[in-house]
Design a protein around this motif. Structure first.
Motif, mmCIF file in Angstrom:
data_model
loop_
_atom_site.group_PDB
_atom_site.id
_atom_site.type_symbol
_atom_site.label_atom_id
_atom_site.label_comp_id
_atom_site.label_asym_id
_atom_site.label_seq_id
_atom_site.Cartn_x
_atom_site.Cartn_y
_atom_site.Cartn_z
ATOM 1 N N VAL A 153 0.953 -1.258 -0.181
ATOM 2 C CA VAL A 153 0.079 -0.007 0.148
ATOM 3 C C VAL A 153 0.949 1.260 0.063
ATOM 4 C CG1 VAL A 153 -1.407 1.300 1.487
ATOM 5 C CG2 VAL A 153 -2.074 -1.121 1.019
ATOM 6 N N THR A 200 -0.477 -2.275 -6.224
ATOM 7 C CA THR A 200 -1.705 -2.709 -5.766
ATOM 8 C C THR A 200 -2.288 -3.479 -7.047
ATOM 9 O OG1 THR A 200 -2.661 -0.585 -6.212
ATOM 10 C CG2 THR A 200 -2.502 -1.026 -3.858
ATOM 11 N N PRO A 201 -3.373 -3.996 -7.016
ATOM 12 C CA PRO A 201 -3.783 -4.951 -5.731
ATOM 13 C C PRO A 201 -2.703 -5.401 -4.974
ATOM 14 C CG PRO A 201 -4.963 -5.771 -7.722
ATOM 15 C CD PRO A 201 -4.109 -4.794 -8.404
ATOM 16 N N VAL A 202 -2.760 -5.603 -3.768
ATOM 17 C CA VAL A 202 -1.866 -6.035 -2.763
ATOM 18 C C VAL A 202 -1.459 -7.403 -3.071
ATOM 19 C CG1 VAL A 202 -2.260 -4.358 -1.021
ATOM 20 C CG2 VAL A 202 -3.490 -6.640 -0.955
ATOM 21 N N MET A 253 -3.646 -10.937 -3.213
ATOM 22 C CA MET A 253 -4.824 -10.896 -3.916
ATOM 23 C C MET A 253 -4.524 -11.611 -5.369
ATOM 24 S SD MET A 253 -6.789 -7.289 -3.401
ATOM 25 C CE MET A 253 -7.271 -6.879 -1.682
ATOM 26 N N PHE A 271 -3.735 -16.391 -4.072
ATOM 27 C CA PHE A 271 -4.848 -16.550 -2.988
ATOM 28 C C PHE A 271 -4.528 -18.023 -2.447
ATOM 29 C CE2 PHE A 271 -8.962 -17.090 -1.503
ATOM 30 C CZ PHE A 271 -9.446 -16.110 -0.936
ATOM 31 N N ILE A 312 -12.872 2.251 2.570
ATOM 32 C CA ILE A 312 -11.490 2.643 2.339
ATOM 33 C C ILE A 312 -10.564 1.683 2.317
ATOM 34 C CG2 ILE A 312 -9.823 4.049 3.782
ATOM 35 C CD1 ILE A 312 -11.896 5.899 4.884
ATOM 36 N N VAL A 344 -8.033 0.959 -0.881
ATOM 37 C CA VAL A 344 -6.637 1.354 -0.921
ATOM 38 C C VAL A 344 -6.003 -0.168 -1.160
ATOM 39 C CG1 VAL A 344 -4.819 1.449 0.932
ATOM 40 C CG2 VAL A 344 -6.597 2.955 1.119
ATOM 41 N N PHE A 345 -6.619 -1.394 -0.939
ATOM 42 C CA PHE A 345 -5.927 -2.551 -1.077
ATOM 43 C C PHE A 345 -5.902 -2.856 -2.699
ATOM 44 C CE2 PHE A 345 -6.394 -4.975 3.004
ATOM 45 C CZ PHE A 345 -5.894 -3.948 3.842
ATOM 46 N N ILE A 346 -6.940 -2.460 -3.425
ATOM 47 C CA ILE A 346 -6.951 -2.879 -4.768
ATOM 48 C C ILE A 346 -6.414 -1.312 -5.525
ATOM 49 C CG2 ILE A 346 -8.661 -4.347 -4.543
ATOM 50 C CD1 ILE A 346 -10.599 -2.470 -5.612
ATOM 51 N N ALA A 400 -12.596 -15.423 -5.257
ATOM 52 C CA ALA A 400 -12.457 -15.686 -3.996
ATOM 53 C C ALA A 400 -11.949 -14.326 -3.332
ATOM 54 C CB ALA A 400 -11.451 -16.657 -3.721
ATOM 55 N N VAL A 401 -11.121 -13.408 -4.223
ATOM 56 C CA VAL A 401 -10.633 -12.359 -3.675
ATOM 57 C C VAL A 401 -11.797 -11.455 -3.360
ATOM 58 C CG1 VAL A 401 -9.330 -10.202 -4.165
ATOM 59 C CG2 VAL A 401 -8.349 -12.646 -4.452
ATOM 60 N N VAL A 419 -13.719 -11.783 -0.392
ATOM 61 C CA VAL A 419 -13.099 -11.074 0.698
ATOM 62 C C VAL A 419 -13.273 -9.697 0.695
ATOM 63 C CG1 VAL A 419 -10.710 -10.929 1.911
ATOM 64 C CG2 VAL A 419 -11.164 -12.992 0.862
ATOM 65 N N LEU A 420 -13.108 -9.200 -0.331
ATOM 66 C CA LEU A 420 -13.340 -7.709 -0.378
ATOM 67 C C LEU A 420 -14.746 -7.286 0.009
ATOM 68 C CD1 LEU A 420 -11.913 -6.445 -3.943
ATOM 69 C CD2 LEU A 420 -11.281 -5.949 -1.608
ATOM 70 N N ILE A 453 -16.413 -8.889 2.097
ATOM 71 C CA ILE A 453 -16.671 -9.142 3.756
ATOM 72 C C ILE A 453 -15.788 -7.917 4.507
ATOM 73 C CG2 ILE A 453 -15.835 -10.583 5.521
ATOM 74 C CD1 ILE A 453 -16.161 -12.996 3.650
ATOM 75 N N MET A 454 -14.747 -7.758 3.582
ATOM 76 C CA MET A 454 -14.053 -6.241 4.235
ATOM 77 C C MET A 454 -14.820 -5.225 4.143
ATOM 78 S SD MET A 454 -10.370 -5.529 2.729
ATOM 79 C CE MET A 454 -9.690 -7.143 2.745
ATOM 80 N N PHE A 464 -15.471 -4.286 8.165
ATOM 81 C CA PHE A 464 -14.222 -3.661 8.626
ATOM 82 C C PHE A 464 -14.389 -2.299 9.048
ATOM 83 C CE2 PHE A 464 -10.710 -6.523 8.880
ATOM 84 C CZ PHE A 464 -10.984 -7.786 8.818
#
Lengths: 203, 203, 203
Positions: B50, B55-57, B60, B63, C46, C50-52, C117-118, C121-122, C124-125, C129
Motif C-alpha cells: 500500500v 496494488t492490488p496487494v 490478491m 490466493f 476505504i 486502498v488494497f486494490i 475468492a478475492v 473477501v473484498l 466481507i471487508m 471492517f
C-alpha cells in the motif's frame, strides 16, 4: 531551505518528540520509541498519500526526514526527566507543526484537483492523524478524540487557508495568516481550558 | 516450487499460527482467529504494498496463501493445549519467516527503484508489522516495541541482504547468509536474554 | 435515486449511528464522535479501495455521504438516552447496510477483474471492517471477532451474490436474494443466540 521549510522541520521534530515521550512512558525499547516517533510525525501524511493514491508515500522520496526523527528520539531520551520543560517548550512548535501539516494536506488535495471540502479533510488528516496512530500504538483512546481543541484548530486553519487560496491571496500571506490563526486558537483554548462538548448518557 | 518457496511457506504458516494462538487466548471466535492469523502473516506485506502503490496487494494475486493460513488456523485450534510445544517448535520457522519476509520487502523496494535506505525500511516493515497489527487487533501494545530483539534481527538481515545485493553476490548466497544471520542474532538474543534498552523516567 | 441507493443510505446512517453511540459511551468529544461515525460507515470501503489501488478512495468523489454522517451524529447525540430504542430500531438497517456494503465490495472486486475468492473477501471487508476500525479507535477488541454471527452473514451474502452473478441472474433479483439471506441469517442468529465457536485453553 526557506523559512517555511524550517518551520516544517521544527514541526516534524516537535511531533516526533511527542511520540517518543509517550513511547518512553509506555516503557518501550529503542525500536518502539523510534517507530512511535516516526508514525507521530509522518502517519498523517502517510494516510493522506495512501487515500489519494499518491504513492510511494511522501517520506520515501524525502528520506532526510528520518534523520530529523532520529535526532528527535535522541533528544527525547536525553531529556526524558525534564518532561515538564520539554512539553512546555514543545507546545509552540507542536502547534506550528499542526498548522504547517494542515496546510500541506490542503495543498496536496487542491493540486490533485480534489473537491475543496475533501482537501480540508486531507488537511485535518495530515495534521491530526499522526497523533491518532501514536495513541493506537500506545493502546489508548486517541487524545484528540477526548480532550483537545487540536482538531478544531486544524479545521479552522484548513478553512482559512483554502479560502485565502481560492481568493488568490499571496502564498506567504496565506501561510502566515493560517499559522497565526491556528496558534491563537490553540493558545486561547489551553489558556481558558476550552474544549469541545462531550455528552453523558443517563443510566 | 523451489527451496526458498518452501521456507517462505513455512514462515507464513509460523506467522499465521502465532496470530491464531494469540486470538484463541483472547477468546475470539473462529472468524476472529482467522482474521488475526491472516493479518499476522500478510499484514506486513499489505502495508508495504500500500505504501509503495503496489496494488492490488500481493496476496490478491496469490490466493493459495489463504489456504496455508486456513491450515495454520486448524493446526492452532487442534494443538492449542500444547502451546509450549507449539511455541518452541515454531520459534525456528518464525525466525526463518522473519528473514524471508525481510528479504522480500527489501527486494520489492529495490525493484521499485527506491532508495536503499527506504528498501531496508520496507524489509523491516514486511518482516515485523504483521505482528504489530496482530497486537493492535488483540488490544495490546505491540510486543516488538517492548521485549524482543526481533526488529534488530530484521534490520541486520535487511542491511546484510542489501549490501550483498549491491556487491552483486550470488542470489542464493545472499539469501542463505541473510537467513543465517537473522537466525543467529535471534537465537543468541533469546539464549542470553539480550534485549534493546528501555528508559525509565524519574518521578 | 433508486431503491438500492436508499437502502445504501439507510445502511450508511445505521453504521454511522452505531459508531457515534460507541464514541459517546467512551466520552469522546464532538470531533471524536464524528470521526468514529465516519470510519464505522466508510472504513471498510476505504480499506477495500486502498488494497486494490482504487484511489482517491470512494468517499472523496461522493462527499454528500459526509452529510449523511453528520446527520447520523446529530441523531445519535439527540437520542443518546434512548439507546435501547435506537439499537433495536437500527438493527434491521444495520443488517441491510451489511448486505449492501458486502454486495458493493464484491461488485468492485469483480469489476477490477479480481479472482472471485478475492472479490468475496473484498465484500466481507467492505461490510465488516468499518466496525473493526471503530473498535480499535475505541480501544477494545473488535466485537465481530468475539460475539457476532455478523461476519458469517456477510460471507454468506458475498457467496450468494457472486454465485447468482456468475450464473447471469438479473441484478435486482441477485440484490434482493442477497439482502434477504443476510437478514434471515442475522435475525435467526440473534433470535436463537447462535454464535461461532470459540476455544478454551486448558491450564
Amino acid at each position: 531551505m526557506g523559512f517555511f521549510d524550517i518551520l516544517d522541520m521544527l514541526g516534524t521534530i516537535a511531533f516526533a518528540i511527542s511520540g517518543a515521550l509517550m513511547a518512553i512512558k509506555r516503557e518501550m525499547d529503542v525500536f518502539g520509541i523510534f517507530i512511535v516517533a516516526f508514525v507521530t510525525a509522518l502517519g498523517g501524511g502517510i494516510l493522506r498519500d495512501v487515500f489519494i493514491g499518491n504513492t510511494p508515500v511522501w517520506w520515501m522520496g524525502h528520506f532526510y526526514v528520518v534523520h530529523f526523527i532520529s535526532i528527535s528520539v535522541l533528544l527525547a531520551i536525553l531529556f526524558r526527566n525534564r518532561i515538564y520543560f520539554l512539553v512546555k517548550s514543545l507546545f509552540i512548535f507542536d502547534t506550528i507543526g499542526l498548522a504547517i501539516f494542515t496546510i500541506s494536506g490542503v495543498q496536496i488535495g487542491v493540486s490533485a484537483n480534489l473537491d475543496p471540502a475533501v482537501s480540508v479533510v486531507l488537511g485535518i488528516m495530515t495534521g491530526c492523524f499522526g497523533g491518532v496512530i501514536r495513541d493506537i500504538l500506545c493502546n489508548q483512546i486517541p487524545i484528540i478524540f477526548r480532550k483537545e481543541i487540536y482538531a478544531l484548530a486544524s479545521l479552522a486553519g484548513a478553512l482559512c487557508f483554502i479560502i485565502l487560496y481560492s481568493l488568490n491571496f499571496d502564498k506567504n500571506i496565506s501561510y502566515i495568516s493560517t499559522i497565526v490563526l491556528v496558534v491563537v486558537i490553540r493558545v486561547l483554548a489551553v489558556r481558558f481550558s476550552i474544549s469541545l462538548p462531550t455528552f453523558t448518557i443517563k443510566k
